[in-house]
Design a protein around this motif. Structure first.
Motif, mmCIF file in Angstrom:
data_model
loop_
_atom_site.group_PDB
_atom_site.id
_atom_site.type_symbol
_atom_site.label_atom_id
_atom_site.label_comp_id
_atom_site.label_asym_id
_atom_site.label_seq_id
_atom_site.Cartn_x
_atom_site.Cartn_y
_atom_site.Cartn_z
ATOM 1 N N PHE A 75 0.856 -1.295 0.010
ATOM 2 C CA PHE A 75 -0.138 0.069 -0.033
ATOM 3 C C PHE A 75 0.835 1.218 0.019
ATOM 4 O O PHE A 75 0.311 2.435 -0.131
ATOM 5 C CB PHE A 75 -0.996 0.069 1.075
ATOM 6 N N ALA A 76 2.019 1.141 0.198
ATOM 7 C CA ALA A 76 2.994 2.088 -0.108
ATOM 8 C C ALA A 76 3.135 2.590 -1.439
ATOM 9 O O ALA A 76 3.522 3.602 -1.901
ATOM 10 C CB ALA A 76 4.339 1.909 0.610
ATOM 11 N N TYR A 77 2.857 1.634 -2.366
ATOM 12 C CA TYR A 77 2.950 1.900 -3.782
ATOM 13 C C TYR A 77 1.879 1.894 -4.599
ATOM 14 O O TYR A 77 1.767 2.370 -5.621
ATOM 15 C CB TYR A 77 3.749 0.733 -4.342
ATOM 16 N N VAL A 78 0.690 1.442 -4.140
ATOM 17 C CA VAL A 78 -0.581 1.265 -4.850
ATOM 18 C C VAL A 78 -1.755 1.448 -3.959
ATOM 19 O O VAL A 78 -1.666 1.257 -2.627
ATOM 20 C CB VAL A 78 -0.762 -0.349 -5.106
ATOM 21 N N PRO A 107 -8.195 0.804 -4.247
ATOM 22 C CA PRO A 107 -8.798 0.205 -5.670
ATOM 23 C C PRO A 107 -7.900 -0.172 -6.707
ATOM 24 O O PRO A 107 -7.969 -1.153 -7.342
ATOM 25 C CB PRO A 107 -9.245 1.659 -6.265
ATOM 26 N N GLY A 108 -6.625 0.382 -6.620
ATOM 27 C CA GLY A 108 -5.407 -0.411 -7.294
ATOM 28 C C GLY A 108 -5.103 -1.789 -6.975
ATOM 29 O O GLY A 108 -4.608 -2.656 -8.019
ATOM 30 N N TYR A 109 -4.975 -2.011 -5.848
ATOM 31 C CA TYR A 109 -4.623 -3.311 -5.482
ATOM 32 C C TYR A 109 -5.853 -4.183 -5.527
ATOM 33 O O TYR A 109 -5.318 -5.437 -6.212
ATOM 34 C CB TYR A 109 -4.390 -3.304 -3.901
ATOM 35 N N TYR A 164 8.565 -1.477 -8.404
ATOM 36 C CA TYR A 164 8.583 -2.120 -7.218
ATOM 37 C C TYR A 164 7.155 -2.655 -6.782
ATOM 38 O O TYR A 164 7.288 -3.420 -6.456
ATOM 39 C CB TYR A 164 9.268 -1.371 -6.225
ATOM 40 N N GLY A 165 6.355 -1.474 -7.071
ATOM 41 C CA GLY A 165 5.000 -2.150 -6.558
ATOM 42 C C GLY A 165 4.487 -3.323 -7.452
ATOM 43 O O GLY A 165 3.766 -4.344 -7.018
#
Lengths: 346, 346
Positions: free
Chosen positions: B137-140, B143-145, B201-202
């Protein structure tokens, strides 16, 4: 009115009798009669590739012309010139053939009422469709109309099955549904949901227009394939002559005052000329695909062109591709694959 | 932290050895050993239907609980209770079987190191995946996840092929790609394009998580199917015991302070209890699908459940379905059809 309009018309400018043709099987009479008897698949691939490239560049020209500014020319006059140019190009090709091969039964322009009677039908159908187009915008906005136009894919499949009496396998039908869903997905924007609010009357019109367009396409294929030995340039000549006549009628109905007051070529620019040439060549490519392949190939070719256009636009115009585009492109790719493996042995 | 979290964990809570199992073929040992020998397809359909309904209601409960307000309970404690409940239900089922059928070689709890050694692996994989979830969740965004989670579909297919050594036909692979694209399309919102800006990285983390989740699922199927004659409730008991142990570890790692200060049940409500029961039943349904069907059926079942949820939400919560949803649902439907017709003769 923009260039987009002539695109709608040309892309499917073809169709005719009611006969069974063996799709995918080479016709030795056709192959023998044209430019040196190269294998049928080679010619089929070449015309398909030409259609894909021309259709892609068509859409790119539309974007380019929009960026260059708005052109207030009459769409009907541009359509008329496209038909005229196609007609002239067909005659030029014929003249060359007459010089090298001599005038034969198959390539002479002389015709019978029985042969020529079906040729006005596709042009007439497109006239009706283009007139309806003016009314549908009372119910749907332009992006919504672009989305509804994907119904053409389904209508072409259904009419291809009915009119040309060709069986499509279950996998091919699945692929067709995917092609329609994939193309629509690729075109989704944040405003696309508006199309769901289209009133019933708008849906009916969109379906009627899809049927008209699909019918015209399938009917053109039937006309062209009814006489496989007939030279394609003669067949095109007659298709385009009636195209000219019906587009002249459209000028009178829709743009008579404007043309009378401002002149036939008002608002034309060099971009207009390039687009007319491009549309004429695309139209001829569609005829060739009808002769050497079929409407199914045409639909796939123009759908793949739509995706290519978007990808090229990233480099040319700095467009951003959406996630919906990638998803739609994936679905279209799977559809192309399924269409290939799902073909029944004919 | 919301209920969504326990959903992530349970849905795929299963996995095992490295053996070949004939998918789709009835195993007479299994059929004979359980509730009266009804035909295998009937049991397969029943567990699949149960999983679909439980998964749908899971998502609906999530929406419902969100509407009712935010619950500040510890997700790890809820997960622990889900495992405990599943364990208790398996023991209850076993007690009933012991009473009616007596204790046999296949339904006794006694086990060997050789049998039990593989059971901690799925639970350990889920622990790692759930810990990683905190970092992604630091990268996405959330909803993106949800969108990236559809990679699980592909990873499950690939690992199913590799670990269980099952061949999927080309049509089945095409169907799998469509399922992934269709589910993602159905979940598109106006903000979905953000996911394309996910840093490398995500993406790597999302792919690793999809592989962990897919591996855990396929490995559970391998464990369960390695001993087809073994009673499923015994197999579940051992799976869930290790689930309890690893979730206890998760409580210590993630929520130790909160539980120590506010108590184990802080923030619980009646909705929390209903959701824990629902998750426990879904988890058991997943095990049953692994025993009597396979991971492919599970993936299809949970994907169809996602669509059902959206449709039911229209009536329950007045949700509006987007055009993207209809397109995605169409693609998923075609995928289900292709999966059915594309199955090779095994």
């Amino acid at each position: 009115m923009e260039y987009r309009k002539i695109k709608d018309q040309d892309k499917d400018e073809e169709s005719a009798g009611n006969l069974e043709i063996s799709r995918g099987k080479p016709n030795s009479a056709v192959l023998g009669g044209l430019s040196g008897g190269s294998p049928q698949w080679k010619r089929k691939s070449m015309v398909t590739l030409a259609l894909t490239i021309l259709t892609s560049s068509q859409a790119i020209l539309i974007v380019w012309s929009k960026r260059a500014g708005k052109y207030e020319y009459s769409v009907t006059t541009a359509n008329f010139l496209v038909e005229t140019l196609k007609c002239a190009l067909s005659l030029l090709a014929l003249a060359k053939i007459w010089r090298t091969e001599g005038v034969t039964e198959d390539n002479r322009l002389n015709t019978t009422v029985d042969e020529v009677i079906v040729y006005p039908i596709p042009a007439a159908l497109y006239l009706v469709k283009n007139l309806l187009q003016y009314y549908i915008f009372a119910y749907v906005d332009a992006p919504g109309y672009q989305i509804l136009k994907n119904l053409n894919i389904i209508s072409t499949g259904v009419l291809y099955r009915i009119i040309l009496k060709k069986r499509l396998s279950d996998i091919e039908w699945a692929a067709f549904i995917l092609l329609c869903a994939g193309c629509t997905t690729a075109q989704l924007t944040s405003n696309s949901d508006h199309v769901l609010q289209t009133p019933l009357y708008g849906w009916v019109m969109a379906i009627v227009m899809a049927l008209l367009s699909g019918f015209a396409g399938v009917y053109t294929e039937a006309i062209i394939k009814k006489r496989p030995q007939r030279n394609i340039n003669v067949q095109n000549f007659y298709l385009y002559v009636f195209g000219m006549i019906f587009n002249a009628i459209a000028i009178v109905i829709q743009d008579f005052d404007e043309v009378a007051n401002k002149g036939f070529f008002h608002g034309y620019s060099s971009v207009t000329v390039v687009m007319i040439v491009n549309h004429a060549l695309s139209g001829i490519a569609v005829s060739m695909v009808m002769k050497y392949a079929d409407n199914i190939v045409k639909v796939y070719s123009t759908s793949v062109a739509m995706l290519l256009t978007a990808i090229v636009s990233v480099f040319l115009f700095g467009f951003h591709l959406s996630l919906a585009f990638f998803l739609g492109a994936t679905v279209v790719s799977v559809s192309v694959y399924l269409q290939k493996v799902g073909k029944p042995q004919r």
